[in-house]
Write an enzyme that holds these catalytic residues in place. Structure first.
Site, PDB file in Angstrom:
ATOM      1  N   GLU A 243       0.793  -1.241   0.000  1.00  7.73           N
ATOM      2  CA  GLU A 243       0.000   0.000   0.000  1.00  7.73           C
ATOM      3  C   GLU A 243       0.819   1.282   0.000  1.00  7.73           C
ATOM      4  O   GLU A 243       0.579   2.178   0.809  1.00  7.73           O
ATOM      5  CB  GLU A 243      -0.947  -0.016   1.209  1.00  7.73           C
ATOM      6  CG  GLU A 243      -1.871  -1.222   1.187  1.00  7.73           C
ATOM      7  CD  GLU A 243      -2.804  -1.296   2.400  1.00  7.73           C
ATOM      8  OE1 GLU A 243      -2.640  -0.511   3.340  1.00  7.73           O
ATOM      9  OE2 GLU A 243      -3.684  -2.171   2.400  1.00  7.73           O
ATOM     10  N   GLU A 354      -5.994 -10.985  -1.419  1.00  7.07           N
ATOM     11  CA  GLU A 354      -6.850 -10.797  -0.238  1.00  7.07           C
ATOM     12  C   GLU A 354      -8.324 -10.743  -0.637  1.00  7.07           C
ATOM     13  O   GLU A 354      -9.083  -9.913  -0.144  1.00  7.07           O
ATOM     14  CB  GLU A 354      -6.466  -9.501   0.503  1.00  7.07           C
ATOM     15  CG  GLU A 354      -4.986  -9.410   0.841  1.00  7.07           C
ATOM     16  CD  GLU A 354      -4.616  -8.167   1.664  1.00  7.07           C
ATOM     17  OE1 GLU A 354      -5.517  -7.516   2.219  1.00  7.07           O
ATOM     18  OE2 GLU A 354      -3.425  -7.858   1.748  1.00  7.07           O
TER      19      GLU A 354
END
Ligand code: GLA
Length: 441
Positions: A243, A354
Site C-alpha cells: 500500500e 486478499e
C-alpha cells in the site's frame, strides 16, 4: 441470331458472378464456424465456463488517459462441471487446490487461532494449497522491542518470528505453501522502529536516513533468513511493500506520504530500497511482490504500473498483489478486467492476495448474488489468463469462514467468504468453482 447470342453471353456472365458470390459467403461462414469450434475446444480443455468477449485494449501512455471499454458479452457456457450436484450426492467437497492445480495456487488468510482449531485446520489442508498469515508476519508482530533494547544495536532491530511459527509449521507439515505478508507497510508497524534509541515516546525524533537504511536491511534480512533456514521451500512469495501508492497525497510519483514513517525518514525511494534488500536475501525461487488495494482504480493503476516498470528494469520485482477487497457491485467488472490485462502486459506475475466480497446480507438471494460475483471474478481471471497470457499464479481469500472476517464489526456482521460459521461451504464456494448451478447475471 446476334441478339440471341448476346443474351446467352449475358446469362453465362450472370451465372459466373452469382457462383463467385455464393462461394465467398460459404467460405466466410465456414471459417467462422471453424473459429468458434477452436475457441470451444480450447475452453473445453480448460474447463472455462463462460467466455467474456471484447477485452479492452489501451496502451500505457499517460495517467490522464481514460481507456476505452466495451461491454463484455457472456457468449456461451462450456466445460462446466456440476460440483454442487456431486457434493449433494456424495458429501465430498471438491478441493479448490485440486480443481485449479494446473493453473494457480489457491489460498486463504488465517490467524493463529484458526490453525489451532482442528476442524478449521483440517478443512484448510483439504481444500487449499497456500496460506497467508492474517497478522502474524506484520512488523507489529515480528519486531521485538525488549530484545532490541537489550541488544543495544542502533542499526539492528531484533526480529522474533514466534507468532508466525504456528502458520509456518502448519504449512510445512501439511505440504502447503505460504505468501509471506508483509515486510514494509505504513500500518501495523511500530513508530519506535524509526526513532533514536528505539524510543517509544510519541514525539521521539527519527534516526538519520543512513541508520534507517541499516535498520531496514537488518529487519528484512533477519526475517527472510529465519524463514528460509527453518522452513525451506514453504514461502513462495513475499509482499515486500504494501500500500505505498496514494494518489490523494499529491506526491510526484503518487507515493503515500500520510502516516508513513518509511517515507518520512527515507523519502520515496524507501520502496526501491525495500525491494533491493529483499532481492538480496530472498531465495532465488521466491517471488517479490508489490501488494495494494484498489489496484483496478485508474487513479492507482497507472502510478502502480509506472512504479513496477521502474523496479522491473532493475530486476527488483516479480509481481503485483491485487488485494481485491471488493463488493457485489463494485468495481465494474470491465475496470477489473482492464487492470488485470494491463498488469499482464508488463509481463509480471499477478496474484490475487486478499479476495473477499463485502455483504452484510445473509439472505439466500444475496448469497446467490455473492456466488455469482465470485464466479464472474474467476471467469474474468481465467479469461485474462487464457486469452491474454495473464500470468496469474495464485488466488487467496481473506479469511476462511464468515465468523472470522475482518469485515465484521460491532454494528453489523458480514458474510463475505466461502464458508459459514459452521464451516459449511456456501454457494460462493461453488461460484469459485465456476459451477453450472451458479448463474452469472
Ligand atoms: C490490508 C492488509 C491486510 C489486512 C487487510 C484488512 O489489505 O494488507 O493485511 O490488514 O487490509 O484486514
Amino acid at each position: 441470331m446476334k441478339m440471341l447470342l448476346k443474351s446467352r453471353r449475358l446469362l453465362i456472365i450472370c451465372f459466373i458472378l452469382c457462383s463467385m458470390i455464393a462461394f465467398t459467403s460459404c467460405r466466410n461462414a465456414g471459417e467462422k464456424a471453424q473459429e468458434t469450434e477452436t475457441i470451444a475446444d480450447e475452453a473445453d480443455d480448460d474447463s472455462i465456463n463462460t467466455e467474456i468477449t471484447n477485452t479492452p485494449q489501451t496502451s500505457f501512455e499517460s495517467t490522464a488517459k481514460e481507456p476505452e471499454v466495451t461491454k463484455p458479452e457472456v457468449t456461451k457456457t462450456v466445460g462446466a462441471k456440476a460440483f454442487t450436484e456431486a457434493y449433494k450426492e456424495t458429501g465430498d467437497l471438491p478441493s479448490l487446490a485440486e480443481v485449479y492445480k494446473d493453473k494457480f495456487r489457491v489460498g486463504v488468510a488465517l490467524a493463529k487461532m484458526d490453525i489451532e482449531n482442528a476442524d478449521k485446520a483440517q478443512l484448510v489442508a483439504k481444500v487449499f494449497n497456500s496460506i497467508t498469515c492474517e497478522n502474524e508476519m506484520k512488523a507489529d508482530f515480528t519486531l521485538d522491542r525488549a530484545a532490541t533494547l537489550a541488544a543495544g544495536d542502533e542499526e539492528c532491530p531484533v526480529v522474533n518470528m514466534r507468532n508466525a511459527d504456528t502458520a509456518l509449521s502448519f504449512a510445512k507439515e501439511n505440504g502447503l505453501q505460504m505468501r509471506a505478508h508483509t515486510l514494509v507497510w505504513h500500518a501495523q508497524t511500530p513508530r519506535w522502529l524509526f526513532t533514536i534509541d528505539y524510543d517509544n515516546a510519541p514525539d521521539a525524533p527519527f534516526v538519520t536516513r543512513e541508520v534507517m537504511l541499516a535498520r531496514m536491511e537488518n529487519y528484512i534480512k533477519q526475517e527472510m533468513e529465519y524463514v528460509n533456514a527453518n522452513y525451506p521451500g514453504v514461502v513462495y512469495a513475499w509482499d515486500v511493500v504494501n500500500e505505498a501508492i496514494e494518489p490523494g497525497d499529491g506526491q510526484e510519483h503518487y507515493v503515500r506520504t500520510t502516516n508513513n514513517y518509511w517515507y518520512d525518514v527515507l523519502g520515496e525511494d524507501y520502496i526501491e530500497m525495500a525491494f533491493t534488500f529483499a532481492r538480496k536475501y530472498a531465495d532465488p525461487d521466491q517471488k517479490l511482490f508489490y501488494n495494494d488495494y484498489g489496484t483496478y482504480e485508474k487513479s492507482k493503476l497507472f502510478p502502480i504500473l509506472d512504479m513496477i516498470s521502474r523496479l522491473k528494469e532493475k530486476n527488483l520485482i516479480d509481481g503485483i498483489g491485487m488485494q481485491d477487497h471488493i463488493s457485489i457491485d463494485y468495481p465494474a467488472i470491465l475496470d477489473y478486467q482492464y487492470a488485470v490485462n494491463k498488469y499482464a502486459e508488463l509481463g509480471i506475475e499477478i496474484q490475487v492476495t486478499e479476495l473477499d466480497i463485502n455483504t452484510t446480507d445473509n439472505s439466500e438471494e444475496v448469497q446467490q448474488k455473492l456466488a455469482s460475483r465470485y464466479k464472474l471474478i474467476m471467469t474474468i481471471l481465467m479469461n485474462c489468463r487464457e486469452k491474454n497470457n495473464a500470468n496469474i499464479t495464485s488466488i487467496t481469500f481473506w479469511g476462511l469462514s464468515d465468523d472470522r472476517s475482518w469485515l465484521n464489526n460491532a454494528e453489523s456482521a458480514n458474510y463475505p467468504l466461502l464458508f459459514d460459521k459452521d464451516l459449511n461451504p456456501k454457494p460462493s464456494y461453488f461460484g469459485v468453482l465456476q459451477d453450472d448451478s451458479i448463474k452469472i447475471y
